[in-house]
Design a protein around this motif. Structure first.
Motif, PDB file in Angstrom:
ATOM      1  N   ALA A  71       0.810  -1.212   0.000  1.00 57.79           N
ATOM      2  CA  ALA A  71       0.000   0.000   0.000  1.00 57.79           C
ATOM      3  C   ALA A  71       0.841   1.257   0.000  1.00 57.79           C
ATOM      4  N   ALA A  72       2.112   1.119   0.418  1.00 58.99           N
ATOM      5  CA  ALA A  72       2.989   2.291   0.460  1.00 58.99           C
ATOM      6  C   ALA A  72       3.734   2.494  -0.849  1.00 58.99           C
ATOM      7  N   CYS A  73       3.782   1.446  -1.657  1.00 57.44           N
ATOM      8  CA  CYS A  73       4.463   1.575  -2.949  1.00 57.44           C
ATOM      9  C   CYS A  73       3.652   2.483  -3.864  1.00 57.44           C
ATOM     10  N   ALA A  74       4.340   3.305  -4.612  1.00 58.71           N
ATOM     11  CA  ALA A  74       3.633   4.288  -5.453  1.00 58.71           C
ATOM     12  C   ALA A  74       4.389   4.479  -6.758  1.00 58.71           C
ATOM     13  N   GLU A  75       3.735   5.216  -7.632  1.00 67.46           N
ATOM     14  CA  GLU A  75       4.352   5.506  -8.930  1.00 67.46           C
ATOM     15  C   GLU A  75       5.673   6.238  -8.708  1.00 67.46           C
ATOM     16  N   LYS A 108       8.449   0.613  -1.363  1.00 70.46           N
ATOM     17  CA  LYS A 108       8.588   1.337  -0.097  1.00 70.46           C
ATOM     18  C   LYS A 108       8.055   0.487   1.058  1.00 70.46           C
ATOM     19  N   GLY A 160       7.055   4.580   4.233  1.00 67.33           N
ATOM     20  CA  GLY A 160       7.337   5.366   3.047  1.00 67.33           C
ATOM     21  C   GLY A 160       8.789   5.408   2.662  1.00 67.33           C
ATOM     22  N   HIS A 170      -2.818  -4.750  -4.311  1.00 68.85           N
ATOM     23  CA  HIS A 170      -2.603  -3.612  -5.199  1.00 68.85           C
ATOM     24  C   HIS A 170      -1.716  -2.567  -4.523  1.00 68.85           C
ATOM     25  N   VAL A 171      -0.818  -2.002  -5.323  1.00 67.64           N
ATOM     26  CA  VAL A 171      -0.022  -0.883  -4.833  1.00 67.64           C
ATOM     27  C   VAL A 171      -0.900   0.349  -4.803  1.00 67.64           C
ATOM     28  N   SER A 172      -0.393   1.425  -4.276  1.00 65.82           N
ATOM     29  CA  SER A 172      -1.163   2.660  -4.156  1.00 65.82           C
ATOM     30  C   SER A 172      -1.605   3.159  -5.537  1.00 65.82           C
ATOM     31  N   GLY A 173      -2.900   3.405  -5.674  1.00 64.15           N
ATOM     32  CA  GLY A 173      -3.458   3.921  -6.938  1.00 64.15           C
ATOM     33  C   GLY A 173      -3.902   2.854  -7.907  1.00 64.15           C
ATOM     34  N   SER A 174      -3.499   1.622  -7.683  1.00 68.78           N
ATOM     35  CA  SER A 174      -3.875   0.517  -8.579  1.00 68.78           C
ATOM     36  C   SER A 174      -5.298   0.042  -8.233  1.00 68.78           C
TER      37      SER A 174
END
Length: 378
Positions: A13-17, A38, A42, A98-102
């Motif tokens: 959940a902390a991984c992002a683009e 991440k 973060g 899902h990663v963040s935003g997915s």
């Protein structure tokens, strides 16, 4: 003393683009994306041991999955492509989460119109002179996606058999991907409609050609014309023909039969007689008259209750050749006095019409005398 704090385990959940993922791309081209691994707090996890999986689904529901390779410093990157325009879903998961935003929602736009675009319309149905017909250019890219016609120049022109250009009477975009071009010609014949598309008039690509055969309109009564000048003189007992060519209101010659033609004649004694009309099934119609009575005839040709142009016309029927059985005395012979006497005869053809005769071919001889008289025509 210094203390080194390491990042915790990677937290999905902390991984992002790592960079902004484009929200749209063109069919056939690729879209690049990257994810930074991440931890819960973060912090970037530079390890290359994380396993990120990408799932894609296009507008047709076709799915694909692949692993994201590690590039550097905890960044995992790859690219995706679709040839189908419409919605495109990109999901990136870590251990099934899902990663963040997915999932990311992207839009695939059609590529530029190509020569795979399709043409349709009433021009394919052998249109009729004087009636509008159209060509619809449905814009398709090389992957058969409906392309945006408003972003390109679409031009349809018609060429006659001599190559002369005839522009469309009107042209308009229907919906977003179809251009409707309307044509109107009054001359029957063979034409070719050429449709092109491009970013400008200087950079056009041919979409295709349509061969069009424009047929004549319905026969026009007033424009029907004689094949040859109408005969004006005929001999009694000789068949005479009046032939007309059917044309439409624009002067195009008709090449098929089936029109409703009739004909009749008015004889010298004012009686009428219906004539036989022959349909030659090539746009020509013939009325035949066999007159046996000498004199002036009026010939009428009618179509759908109206007189055809150049009719009525007059036909002067002349007597045929006089025959021997048609020579008769004008009065009974009661006696001939001594000396010169005058006898009158009437000559006629085989139909009883008064006919001239060559005097040199008539001899009158007395039974009781060898005297041969002179014959004087009156």
């Amino acid at each position: 003393r210094q203390i080194t704090v390491f990042a915790a385990n990677v937290f999905a959940a902390a991984c992002a683009e790592n960079s902004t993922i484009p929200r749209s791309f063109v069919a056939g081209s690729s879209v690049d994306f990257a994810i930074a691994s991440k931890d819960f707090f973060g912090n970037v996890v530079p390890s290359s041991t994380s396993v990120f999986v990408a799932l894609t689904k296009d507008a047709d529901g076709l799915q694909n999955s692949f692993l994201l390779p590690h590039t550097q410093n905890g960044v995992y990157a790859s690219s995706a492509m679709s040839t189908r325009s419409g919605g495109f879903e990109l999901s990136i998961l870590l251990a099934g989460v899902h990663v963040s935003g997915s999932p990311f929602q992207l839009e695939v736009s059609p590529a530029a119109p190509s020569n795979k675009s399709r043409l349709s319309g009433s021009a394919f149905g052998n249109p009729i002179a004087g009636q509008p017909f159209d060509v619809n250019a449905h814009m398709l890219d090389q992957f058969l996606n409906s392309a945006d016609a408003t972003r390109n120049v679409v031009q349809s022109d018609m060429l006659d058999s001599y190559g002369a250009r005839i522009p469309a009477a009107s042209s308009a975009v229907v919906g977003s991907s179809t251009v409707n071009s309307v044509f109107l010609v009054t001359k029957a014949g063979n034409y070719t409609i050429v449709t092109q598309v491009g970013e400008s008039l200087l950079h056009m690509v041919a979409l295709g050609n349509v061969a069009v055969e424009v047929r004549p309109a319905l026969p026009s009564v007033r424009n029907t014309v004689p094949i040859l000048p109408h005969p004006t003189v005929a001999l009694a007992g000789v068949m005479t023909f009046f032939t007309v060519q059917a044309v439409d209101s624009f002067g195009n010659l008709l090449t098929t039969g089936g029109a409703n033609f009739s004909a009749f004649s008015v004889r010298p004694d004012s009686s009428t007689y219906v004539l036989n009309v022959t349909d030659h099934f090539n746009g020509q119609y013939s009325a035949a008259i066999l007159a046996t009575q000498s004199g002036l005839y009026d010939i009428y040709v009618i179509r759908d209750g109206a007189e055809v142009l150049s009719f009525p016309t007059s036909l002067n029927v002349l007597s045929g050749q006089a025959i021997a059985s048609g020579i008769k005395m004008s009065s009974p012979l009661k006696g001939i006095s001594i000396g010169s006497s005058m006898l009158e005869f009437i000559t006629s053809d085989q139909y009883g019409n008064p006919a001239l005769i060559d005097p040199n071919l008539v001899f009158i001889q007395s039974v009781s005398s060898p005297l041969i008289t002179n014959v004087i025509p009156r």
